[in-house]
Write a protein that holds these residues in place. Sequence first.
Motif, PDB file in Angstrom:
ATOM      1  N   ALA A  21       0.844  -1.200   0.000  1.00 47.42           N
ATOM      2  CA  ALA A  21       0.000   0.000   0.000  1.00 47.42           C
ATOM      3  C   ALA A  21       0.875   1.244   0.000  1.00 47.42           C
ATOM      4  O   ALA A  21       1.963   1.238   0.567  1.00 47.42           O
ATOM      5  N   PRO A  22       0.390   2.307  -0.622  1.00 47.17           N
ATOM      6  CA  PRO A  22       1.134   3.567  -0.591  1.00 47.17           C
ATOM      7  C   PRO A  22       1.123   4.153   0.815  1.00 47.17           C
ATOM      8  O   PRO A  22       0.151   4.007   1.543  1.00 47.17           O
ATOM      9  N   GLU A  23       2.213   4.803   1.179  1.00 51.89           N
ATOM     10  CA  GLU A  23       2.312   5.408   2.511  1.00 51.89           C
ATOM     11  C   GLU A  23       1.917   6.879   2.510  1.00 51.89           C
ATOM     12  O   GLU A  23       1.420   7.383   3.503  1.00 51.89           O
ATOM     13  N   SER A  24       2.138   7.565   1.402  1.00 53.51           N
ATOM     14  CA  SER A  24       2.018   9.024   1.420  1.00 53.51           C
ATOM     15  C   SER A  24       0.729   9.567   0.807  1.00 53.51           C
ATOM     16  O   SER A  24       0.534  10.770   0.799  1.00 53.51           O
ATOM     17  N   VAL A  25      -0.127   8.710   0.298  1.00 53.14           N
ATOM     18  CA  VAL A  25      -1.387   9.196  -0.283  1.00 53.14           C
ATOM     19  C   VAL A  25      -2.550   8.405   0.310  1.00 53.14           C
ATOM     20  O   VAL A  25      -2.374   7.294   0.790  1.00 53.14           O
ATOM     21  N   SER A  26      -3.733   8.999   0.276  1.00 55.89           N
ATOM     22  CA  SER A  26      -4.906   8.272   0.759  1.00 55.89           C
ATOM     23  C   SER A  26      -5.312   7.238  -0.288  1.00 55.89           C
ATOM     24  O   SER A  26      -5.208   7.487  -1.498  1.00 55.89           O
ATOM     25  N   LEU A  27      -5.759   6.105   0.170  1.00 55.53           N
ATOM     26  CA  LEU A  27      -6.097   4.996  -0.718  1.00 55.53           C
ATOM     27  C   LEU A  27      -7.345   5.284  -1.551  1.00 55.53           C
ATOM     28  O   LEU A  27      -8.329   5.820  -1.046  1.00 55.53           O
ATOM     29  N   LYS A  28      -7.290   4.878  -2.817  1.00 56.77           N
ATOM     30  CA  LYS A  28      -8.438   4.976  -3.716  1.00 56.77           C
ATOM     31  C   LYS A  28      -9.259   3.693  -3.716  1.00 56.77           C
ATOM     32  O   LYS A  28     -10.424   3.692  -4.068  1.00 56.77           O
ATOM     33  N   GLY A  29      -8.630   2.565  -3.344  1.00 54.32           N
ATOM     34  CA  GLY A  29      -9.305   1.279  -3.359  1.00 54.32           C
ATOM     35  C   GLY A  29      -8.334   0.163  -3.020  1.00 54.32           C
ATOM     36  O   GLY A  29      -7.138   0.413  -2.824  1.00 54.32           O
ATOM     37  N   ILE A  30      -8.869  -1.050  -2.942  1.00 57.95           N
ATOM     38  CA  ILE A  30      -8.043  -2.210  -2.609  1.00 57.95           C
ATOM     39  C   ILE A  30      -8.284  -3.343  -3.604  1.00 57.95           C
ATOM     40  O   ILE A  30      -9.398  -3.542  -4.075  1.00 57.95           O
ATOM     41  N   PHE A  31      -7.221  -4.063  -3.893  1.00 63.96           N
ATOM     42  CA  PHE A  31      -7.252  -5.173  -4.846  1.00 63.96           C
ATOM     43  C   PHE A  31      -6.832  -6.462  -4.153  1.00 63.96           C
ATOM     44  O   PHE A  31      -5.838  -6.486  -3.426  1.00 63.96           O
ATOM     45  N   LEU A  32      -7.570  -7.531  -4.409  1.00 64.73           N
ATOM     46  CA  LEU A  32      -7.176  -8.878  -4.023  1.00 64.73           C
ATOM     47  C   LEU A  32      -6.734  -9.580  -5.301  1.00 64.73           C
ATOM     48  O   LEU A  32      -7.495  -9.654  -6.269  1.00 64.73           O
ATOM     49  N   LEU A  33      -5.489 -10.064  -5.325  1.00 66.54           N
ATOM     50  CA  LEU A  33      -4.907 -10.690  -6.511  1.00 66.54           C
ATOM     51  C   LEU A  33      -4.856 -12.204  -6.301  1.00 66.54           C
ATOM     52  O   LEU A  33      -4.229 -12.672  -5.343  1.00 66.54           O
ATOM     53  N   ILE A  34      -5.507 -12.948  -7.176  1.00 69.58           N
ATOM     54  CA  ILE A  34      -5.661 -14.390  -7.002  1.00 69.58           C
ATOM     55  C   ILE A  34      -4.988 -15.121  -8.153  1.00 69.58           C
ATOM     56  O   ILE A  34      -5.428 -15.033  -9.308  1.00 69.58           O
ATOM     57  N   HIS A  35      -3.928 -15.849  -7.835  1.00 68.03           N
ATOM     58  CA  HIS A  35      -3.101 -16.502  -8.849  1.00 68.03           C
ATOM     59  C   HIS A  35      -3.715 -17.793  -9.382  1.00 68.03           C
ATOM     60  O   HIS A  35      -4.662 -18.347  -8.823  1.00 68.03           O
ATOM     61  N   GLY A  36      -3.144 -18.262 -10.480  1.00 66.13           N
ATOM     62  CA  GLY A  36      -3.534 -19.539 -11.065  1.00 66.13           C
ATOM     63  C   GLY A  36      -2.791 -20.695 -10.415  1.00 66.13           C
ATOM     64  O   GLY A  36      -1.935 -20.518  -9.571  1.00 66.13           O
ATOM     65  N   ILE A  37      -3.130 -21.894 -10.841  1.00 57.57           N
ATOM     66  CA  ILE A  37      -2.509 -23.118 -10.323  1.00 57.57           C
ATOM     67  C   ILE A  37      -1.769 -23.780 -11.476  1.00 57.57           C
ATOM     68  O   ILE A  37      -2.336 -23.931 -12.546  1.00 57.57           O
ATOM     69  N   PRO A  38      -0.560 -24.229 -11.365  1.00 54.77           N
ATOM     70  CA  PRO A  38       0.332 -24.123 -10.220  1.00 54.77           C
ATOM     71  C   PRO A  38       1.226 -22.900 -10.367  1.00 54.77           C
ATOM     72  O   PRO A  38       2.151 -22.894 -11.152  1.00 54.77           O
ATOM     73  N   SER A  39       0.947 -21.897  -9.654  1.00 57.48           N
ATOM     74  CA  SER A  39       1.741 -20.674  -9.649  1.00 57.48           C
ATOM     75  C   SER A  39       1.966 -20.294  -8.197  1.00 57.48           C
ATOM     76  O   SER A  39       1.942 -21.152  -7.325  1.00 57.48           O
ATOM     77  N   GLU A  40       2.126 -19.009  -7.949  1.00 59.91           N
ATOM     78  CA  GLU A  40       2.269 -18.507  -6.591  1.00 59.91           C
ATOM     79  C   GLU A  40       1.901 -17.037  -6.589  1.00 59.91           C
ATOM     80  O   GLU A  40       1.526 -16.503  -7.622  1.00 59.91           O
ATOM     81  N   LYS A  41       1.995 -16.416  -5.434  1.00 60.30           N
ATOM     82  CA  LYS A  41       1.465 -15.062  -5.246  1.00 60.30           C
ATOM     83  C   LYS A  41       1.995 -14.021  -6.224  1.00 60.30           C
ATOM     84  O   LYS A  41       1.326 -13.050  -6.500  1.00 60.30           O
ATOM     85  N   ASP A  42       3.182 -14.224  -6.764  1.00 59.72           N
ATOM     86  CA  ASP A  42       3.724 -13.255  -7.718  1.00 59.72           C
ATOM     87  C   ASP A  42       3.285 -13.539  -9.152  1.00 59.72           C
ATOM     88  O   ASP A  42       3.513 -12.713 -10.036  1.00 59.72           O
ATOM     89  N   GLU A  43       2.649 -14.683  -9.386  1.00 60.24           N
ATOM     90  CA  GLU A  43       2.177 -15.085 -10.717  1.00 60.24           C
ATOM     91  C   GLU A  43       3.289 -14.875 -11.755  1.00 60.24           C
ATOM     92  O   GLU A  43       3.131 -14.175 -12.739  1.00 60.24           O
ATOM     93  N   TRP A  44       4.438 -15.475 -11.469  1.00 54.99           N
ATOM     94  CA  TRP A  44       5.625 -15.399 -12.333  1.00 54.99           C
ATOM     95  C   TRP A  44       6.035 -13.950 -12.626  1.00 54.99           C
ATOM     96  O   TRP A  44       6.462 -13.616 -13.711  1.00 54.99           O
TER      97      TRP A  44
END
Length: 134
Positions: A21-44
């Motif tokens: 999350a950004p530290e210096s600005v107010s948030l506009k929104g939030i994202f949940l990122l959901i990877h494929g299988i077999p991958s991992e949180k960075d999705e390559w």
Amino acid sequence: METKINFKSYDGTKLVGIYRAPESVSLKGIFLLIHGIPSEKDEWGFYKDMAIELELNGYASFRFDFRCNGESAGGDIINLTISELVNDIEAAYCKLLSMAKKSLPFYVIGTSCGGGVTIKWINSFNRKVNHVFL
């Protein structure tokens, strides 16, 4: 700012995610990122780069490893079930909401198998999502 988060799914399986999350600005929104299988949180590298761009544009994000993937526990991927994946998403969703304001617009991005499971999760838990990107 990027923070590694350890949390648990409903059956106690240890999951690992990264909140950014950004530290210096107010948030506009939030994202949940959901990877494929077999991958991992960075999705390559795709989700890692996306999280940086989202932060630069005023959005927080949370990407996590499904059980049996990346740094999360859970055993052999061959035994993975749709129900477990749906419950992992719900646990990540609840963890994300505990870190960010619930009143912000909420977005979900799901790739590959993660995309299909995302729709199942939204319908199973009747979650209000502003936009879903598959």
